[in-house]
Design a protein around this motif. Structure first.
Motif, PDB file in Angstrom:
ATOM      1  N   LEU A 183      40.533   8.267   7.675  1.00 25.19           N
ATOM      2  CA  LEU A 183      39.868   8.186   6.371  1.00 25.19           C
ATOM      3  C   LEU A 183      38.625   7.301   6.407  1.00 25.19           C
ATOM      4  O   LEU A 183      37.733   7.439   5.550  1.00 25.19           O
ATOM      5  N   ASN A 184      38.554   6.410   7.386  1.00 21.31           N
ATOM      6  CA  ASN A 184      37.416   5.501   7.478  1.00 21.31           C
ATOM      7  C   ASN A 184      36.223   6.131   8.190  1.00 21.31           C
ATOM      8  O   ASN A 184      35.066   5.841   7.871  1.00 21.31           O
ATOM      9  N   TYR A 185      36.481   7.013   9.155  1.00 18.39           N
ATOM     10  CA  TYR A 185      35.402   7.595   9.961  1.00 18.39           C
ATOM     11  C   TYR A 185      34.502   8.531   9.147  1.00 18.39           C
ATOM     12  O   TYR A 185      34.900   9.078   8.114  1.00 18.39           O
ATOM     13  N   LYS A 186      33.296   8.700   9.670  1.00 13.88           N
ATOM     14  CA  LYS A 186      32.376   9.714   9.132  1.00 13.88           C
ATOM     15  C   LYS A 186      32.650  11.026   9.890  1.00 13.88           C
ATOM     16  O   LYS A 186      32.680  11.020  11.123  1.00 13.88           O
ATOM     17  N   LEU A 204      47.237  18.242  11.261  1.00 13.64           N
ATOM     18  CA  LEU A 204      47.255  17.022  10.448  1.00 13.64           C
ATOM     19  C   LEU A 204      48.511  16.957   9.591  1.00 13.64           C
ATOM     20  O   LEU A 204      49.174  15.911   9.487  1.00 13.64           O
ATOM     21  N   GLU A 205      48.838  18.091   8.996  1.00 13.36           N
ATOM     22  CA  GLU A 205      50.031  18.139   8.143  1.00 13.36           C
ATOM     23  C   GLU A 205      51.292  17.857   8.952  1.00 13.36           C
ATOM     24  O   GLU A 205      52.169  17.097   8.513  1.00 13.36           O
ATOM     25  N   HIS A 214      39.978  15.627   2.388  1.00 16.70           N
ATOM     26  CA  HIS A 214      39.837  14.287   1.790  1.00 16.70           C
ATOM     27  C   HIS A 214      39.082  13.313   2.708  1.00 16.70           C
ATOM     28  O   HIS A 214      38.982  12.130   2.390  1.00 16.70           O
ATOM     29  N   PHE A 215      38.546  13.825   3.819  1.00 11.90           N
ATOM     30  CA  PHE A 215      37.809  12.958   4.748  1.00 11.90           C
ATOM     31  C   PHE A 215      36.442  12.583   4.169  1.00 11.90           C
ATOM     32  O   PHE A 215      35.957  13.204   3.212  1.00 11.90           O
ATOM     33  N   THR A 241      31.069   8.181  13.934  1.00  9.12           N
ATOM     34  CA  THR A 241      30.953   9.568  13.472  1.00  9.12           C
ATOM     35  C   THR A 241      31.797  10.411  14.410  1.00  9.12           C
ATOM     36  O   THR A 241      31.651  10.324  15.636  1.00  9.12           O
ATOM     37  N   VAL A 242      32.679  11.207  13.859  1.00  7.20           N
ATOM     38  CA  VAL A 242      33.624  11.955  14.680  1.00  7.20           C
ATOM     39  C   VAL A 242      33.650  13.425  14.257  1.00  7.20           C
ATOM     40  O   VAL A 242      33.175  13.795  13.180  1.00  7.20           O
TER      41      VAL A 242
END
Length: 299
Positions: A183-186, A204-205, A214-215, A241-242
């Motif tokens: 959630l923190n990454y771009k 992810l699920e 939600h990213f 950035t990922v």
């Protein structure tokens, strides 16, 4: 008359042997038949093409001009015959339609081996899986190598190799990402209709991680090359950035230390497929290409 190559062949043989009798023997037809064919040519041109003398047959001025035309026709026909023979012997360009990952990052690694293995020149048309399959169904390519099969009843699909999707950045990442990391990454995300994005959402699920919708998404793209370049050019002194892309696309960058990869709990895998038209299911040449590809998989 020009469309009747038998008469032209007779004319050319006389011009080369300078003899009606030798032409008769060489072509396996009677001498009167040779004479009749030349007479028909002369009637068509309304002029003589040969002068028959004791020391041989010579071309007239008109005959010399006609010889030039006939030699061009002969050369064109010989070229056409060779092309037909190449088709019979399957010595034509074998066209692959591929998805971006296969065409840009997998096939180039052993393209020469493919050419040697199938003893054919190879052409690669890179697009999306859907476009490659459309070209296959329309007969514009001989085989498609793709990551997303469709439900066409006209196409045969064979599982080819596994492809791992990885999370990557130009900065070092934890070996396994947490919800806070994600959630923190771009994020440079795949476009919303992308099969790769759908596979990622499912992984992810299963890993009990937030949905990628939600990213912190800074851009979206359908091109792996564009995504890689965006991540490479991102600020290394800022929040990482990922993005996600096939590991095949990152091999050189990983080995050179330009890219770092990470994973989540659930491994993100997909299948790559060999596809060909069902009408070629028992085609020996397609079988040969398929067998070669199955025995030369990138690891």
């Amino acid at each position: 008359m020009i469309r009747d190559f038998n008469k032209i062949r007779t004319f050319l043989t006389i011009a080369r042997t300078k003899s009606f009798s030798q032409t008769s023997k060489k072509l396996g037809i009677s001498q009167p038949a040779v004479t009749q064919q030349i007479r028909l040519i002369e009637d068509y041109l309304e002029q003589h093409v040969f002068i028959r003398k004791k020391n041989g047959t010579k071309l007239t001025k008109v005959g010399k001009s006609f010889l030039t035309v006939c030699q061009k026709i002969e050369k064109t026909l010989q070229k056409a015959e060779n092309e037909v023979i190449d088709i019979i012997n399957k010595k034509m360009i074998f066209d692959f339609g591929t998805s971006f990952v296969v065409g840009n990052y997998i096939l180039p690694n052993y393209l020469n081996k493919i050419k040697e293995g199938i003893k054919n020149d190879v052409n690669i048309e890179v697009s999306t899986s859907a476009e490659a399959l459309d070209k296959l169904e329309d007969g514009d390519v001989d085989m498609a190598l793709i990551d997303v099969p469709n439900d066409s009843k006209n196409i045969v699909f064979k599982e080819w190799m596994d492809d791992e999707i990885v999370i990557f950045s130009n900065q070092k990442l934890p070996a396994k990402l947490t919800s806070n990391d994600i959630l923190n990454y771009k994020w440079v995300c795949r476009d919303r209709d992308s099969n790769t994005r759908q596979i990622f959402k499912e992984a992810l699920e299963l890993s009990n991680l937030p949905d990628c919708d939600h990213f912190n998404i800074i851009s979206e793209s359908s091109s792996p090359t564009s995504i890689i370049n965006t991540v490479l050019k991102s600020d290394k002194n800022s929040t990482p950035t990922v993005s996600i892309v096939s590991k095949f696309a990152l091999e050189d960058y990983i080995s050179s230390g330009m890219i770092y990869i990470s994973k989540i709990e659930k491994k993100i895998n997909r299948k790559l497929y060999i596809a060909y038209h069902k009408e070629k299911k028992y085609d020996l040449f397609v079988d040969k290409v398929t067998a070669f590809l199955m025995n030369h998989k990138s690891k």
